[in-house]
Design a protein around this motif. Structure first.
Motif, PDB file in Angstrom:
ATOM      1  N   LYS A  56     -21.542 -13.469   1.827  1.00  0.00           N
ATOM      2  CA  LYS A  56     -20.694 -12.451   1.226  1.00  0.00           C
ATOM      3  C   LYS A  56     -19.083 -12.135   2.612  1.00  0.00           C
ATOM      4  CE  LYS A  56     -20.259  -7.160   3.074  1.00  0.00           C
ATOM      5  NZ  LYS A  56     -20.872  -6.648   4.213  1.00  0.00           N
ATOM      6  N   ASP A  57     -19.376 -13.063   3.398  1.00  0.00           N
ATOM      7  CA  ASP A  57     -18.609 -13.413   4.284  1.00  0.00           C
ATOM      8  C   ASP A  57     -17.563 -15.048   3.369  1.00  0.00           C
ATOM      9  OD1 ASP A  57     -18.780 -10.535   5.062  1.00  0.00           O
ATOM     10  OD2 ASP A  57     -20.129 -11.602   7.033  1.00  0.00           O
ATOM     11  N   ILE A  58     -18.362 -15.738   3.248  1.00  0.00           N
ATOM     12  CA  ILE A  58     -17.094 -16.974   2.826  1.00  0.00           C
ATOM     13  C   ILE A  58     -17.367 -17.642   1.663  1.00  0.00           C
ATOM     14  CG2 ILE A  58     -17.439 -19.677   4.131  1.00  0.00           C
ATOM     15  CD1 ILE A  58     -17.832 -17.915   6.127  1.00  0.00           C
ATOM     16  N   ASP A  71     -12.845  -9.712  -7.028  1.00  0.00           N
ATOM     17  CA  ASP A  71     -13.815  -9.016  -4.977  1.00  0.00           C
ATOM     18  C   ASP A  71     -14.884  -9.069  -6.499  1.00  0.00           C
ATOM     19  OD1 ASP A  71     -15.448  -8.501  -3.218  1.00  0.00           O
ATOM     20  OD2 ASP A  71     -14.416  -6.881  -3.053  1.00  0.00           O
ATOM     21  N   PHE A  72     -16.316  -9.980  -6.579  1.00  0.00           N
ATOM     22  CA  PHE A  72     -17.496  -9.545  -6.309  1.00  0.00           C
ATOM     23  C   PHE A  72     -17.811  -8.383  -5.911  1.00  0.00           C
ATOM     24  CE2 PHE A  72     -18.981 -14.425  -7.430  1.00  0.00           C
ATOM     25  CZ  PHE A  72     -17.732 -14.693  -8.357  1.00  0.00           C
ATOM     26  N   THR A  73     -17.902  -8.001  -5.067  1.00  0.00           N
ATOM     27  CA  THR A  73     -18.762  -7.379  -4.420  1.00  0.00           C
ATOM     28  C   THR A  73     -18.039  -5.805  -5.946  1.00  0.00           C
ATOM     29  OG1 THR A  73     -17.332  -6.415  -2.356  1.00  0.00           O
ATOM     30  CG2 THR A  73     -19.075  -7.259  -2.796  1.00  0.00           C
ATOM     31  N   ASN A  74     -17.400  -5.667  -6.276  1.00  0.00           N
ATOM     32  CA  ASN A  74     -16.183  -4.445  -6.811  1.00  0.00           C
ATOM     33  C   ASN A  74     -15.982  -4.784  -8.238  1.00  0.00           C
ATOM     34  OD1 ASN A  74     -15.699  -3.089  -5.108  1.00  0.00           O
ATOM     35  ND2 ASN A  74     -14.119  -3.529  -4.341  1.00  0.00           N
ATOM     36  N   LEU A  75     -17.291  -5.946  -8.505  1.00  0.00           N
ATOM     37  CA  LEU A  75     -17.117  -6.229 -10.344  1.00  0.00           C
ATOM     38  C   LEU A  75     -18.166  -5.618 -10.898  1.00  0.00           C
ATOM     39  CD1 LEU A  75     -15.895  -8.379 -12.256  1.00  0.00           C
ATOM     40  CD2 LEU A  75     -18.062 -10.090 -11.705  1.00  0.00           C
ATOM     41  N   PHE A  76     -17.717  -5.122 -11.520  1.00  0.00           N
ATOM     42  CA  PHE A  76     -19.344  -3.394 -11.884  1.00  0.00           C
ATOM     43  C   PHE A  76     -18.964  -3.583 -13.202  1.00  0.00           C
ATOM     44  CE2 PHE A  76     -15.859  -1.029  -9.532  1.00  0.00           C
ATOM     45  CZ  PHE A  76     -16.073   0.419 -10.058  1.00  0.00           C
ATOM     46  N   VAL A  77     -19.815  -2.556 -13.867  1.00  0.00           N
ATOM     47  CA  VAL A  77     -19.314  -1.855 -15.373  1.00  0.00           C
ATOM     48  C   VAL A  77     -19.726  -0.321 -15.547  1.00  0.00           C
ATOM     49  CG1 VAL A  77     -19.069  -2.237 -18.117  1.00  0.00           C
ATOM     50  CG2 VAL A  77     -19.196  -3.860 -16.539  1.00  0.00           C
ATOM     51  N   THR A  78     -18.918   0.358 -16.009  1.00  0.00           N
ATOM     52  CA  THR A  78     -19.448   1.499 -15.497  1.00  0.00           C
ATOM     53  C   THR A  78     -19.693   1.677 -16.542  1.00  0.00           C
ATOM     54  OG1 THR A  78     -17.470   2.599 -14.289  1.00  0.00           O
ATOM     55  CG2 THR A  78     -18.490   3.884 -14.928  1.00  0.00           C
ATOM     56  N   ASN A 105     -24.017 -12.014  -6.385  1.00  0.00           N
ATOM     57  CA  ASN A 105     -24.233 -12.252  -4.527  1.00  0.00           C
ATOM     58  C   ASN A 105     -25.371 -12.955  -4.633  1.00  0.00           C
ATOM     59  OD1 ASN A 105     -21.786 -12.499  -4.144  1.00  0.00           O
ATOM     60  ND2 ASN A 105     -21.554  -9.910  -3.446  1.00  0.00           N
ATOM     61  N   ALA A 106     -26.815 -11.861  -5.599  1.00  0.00           N
ATOM     62  CA  ALA A 106     -28.064 -12.415  -4.594  1.00  0.00           C
ATOM     63  C   ALA A 106     -28.418 -14.095  -5.921  1.00  0.00           C
ATOM     64  CB  ALA A 106     -28.807 -11.166  -5.919  1.00  0.00           C
ATOM     65  N   VAL A 107     -27.683 -13.961  -6.901  1.00  0.00           N
ATOM     66  CA  VAL A 107     -27.940 -14.962  -7.070  1.00  0.00           C
ATOM     67  C   VAL A 107     -27.454 -16.402  -6.371  1.00  0.00           C
ATOM     68  CG1 VAL A 107     -27.738 -16.696  -8.933  1.00  0.00           C
ATOM     69  CG2 VAL A 107     -28.403 -14.471  -9.799  1.00  0.00           C
ATOM     70  N   ILE A 108     -26.322 -16.197  -5.829  1.00  0.00           N
ATOM     71  CA  ILE A 108     -26.112 -16.793  -4.834  1.00  0.00           C
ATOM     72  C   ILE A 108     -27.224 -16.877  -3.868  1.00  0.00           C
ATOM     73  CG2 ILE A 108     -24.031 -17.758  -3.892  1.00  0.00           C
ATOM     74  CD1 ILE A 108     -22.640 -16.017  -5.854  1.00  0.00           C
ATOM     75  N   GLN A 109     -26.822 -16.162  -3.032  1.00  0.00           N
ATOM     76  CA  GLN A 109     -27.684 -16.503  -1.966  1.00  0.00           C
ATOM     77  C   GLN A 109     -28.981 -17.335  -2.414  1.00  0.00           C
ATOM     78  OE1 GLN A 109     -28.690 -12.362  -0.599  1.00  0.00           O
ATOM     79  NE2 GLN A 109     -26.174 -12.093  -0.371  1.00  0.00           N
ATOM     80  N   PHE A 110     -29.703 -16.649  -4.094  1.00  0.00           N
ATOM     81  CA  PHE A 110     -31.198 -17.157  -3.678  1.00  0.00           C
ATOM     82  C   PHE A 110     -30.944 -18.513  -3.987  1.00  0.00           C
ATOM     83  CE2 PHE A 110     -33.904 -18.882  -7.376  1.00  0.00           C
ATOM     84  CZ  PHE A 110     -34.922 -18.628  -6.212  1.00  0.00           C
TER      85      PHE A 110
END
Length: 169
Positions: A56-58, A71-78, A105-110
């Protein structure tokens, strides 16, 4: 202490029946493997917090910068509801969204966790291989009883050969 009425029987600890599975369960919990597993879960939870922060931070800001400031956290489809600029605003407004950035983000963490676990297991295997190499390759000496029995057998064979008898094995 107050005396119980005559119609109420006194209970003693020895009168209480404890199911057999309760003792087995206690023994199961006290095994070393269960304790090791619990420690592993606790360490894994702490490690997950570190990886979450790392992603998330790096990593996410660097990746977002490399691909144009996204910004990946704001990458979404309504899917339904108002189309707003941030995921938090869309969720507050009750919009139904596909959260692609959170999934990335979850895939990167995995991938990071898998990579670290790979190297940890590789290091453990290397250490165990060194321990195996350090072990003596000669078999251990046989027990004293086997040596004595072999000596007795040799003596009997020698005596049988001297008498001209066929040795019995």
């Amino acid at each position: 202490m107050a005396k119980l009425p005559d119609h109420v029987p006194e209970l003693h600890v020895k009168d209480i029946h404890v199911p057999g599975w309760l003792g087995e369960f206690r023994n199961f919990l006290m095994r070393g493997n269960v304790v090791d597993l619990a420690v592993g879960v606790i360490v894994g939870a702490a490690f997950t917090a570190i990886v979450n922060s790392l992603v998330k931070d790096i990593f996410t800001p660097i990746l977002g910068l490399l691909i144009g400031g996204i910004d990946f956290t704001n990458l979404f489809v309504t899917l339904r509801g108002p189309h707003l600029a941030t995921l938090a605003d869309a969720q507050k407004a009750g919009a139904v969204t596909l959260n692609v950035g959170l999934f990335l983000n979850a895939v990167i963490q995995f991938v990071i966790i898998g990579f670290v676990i790979f190297w940890v297991v590789k290091a453990i295997n290397r250490l165990s291989a060194k321990k195996e190499a350090e072990k003596p390759t000669t078999p251990p000496a046989p027990p004293r009883s086997e040596v004595l029995l072999q000596d007795i057998l040799d003596v009997l064979k020698t005596e049988a050969a001297q008498k001209g008898e066929a040795p019995k094995a």
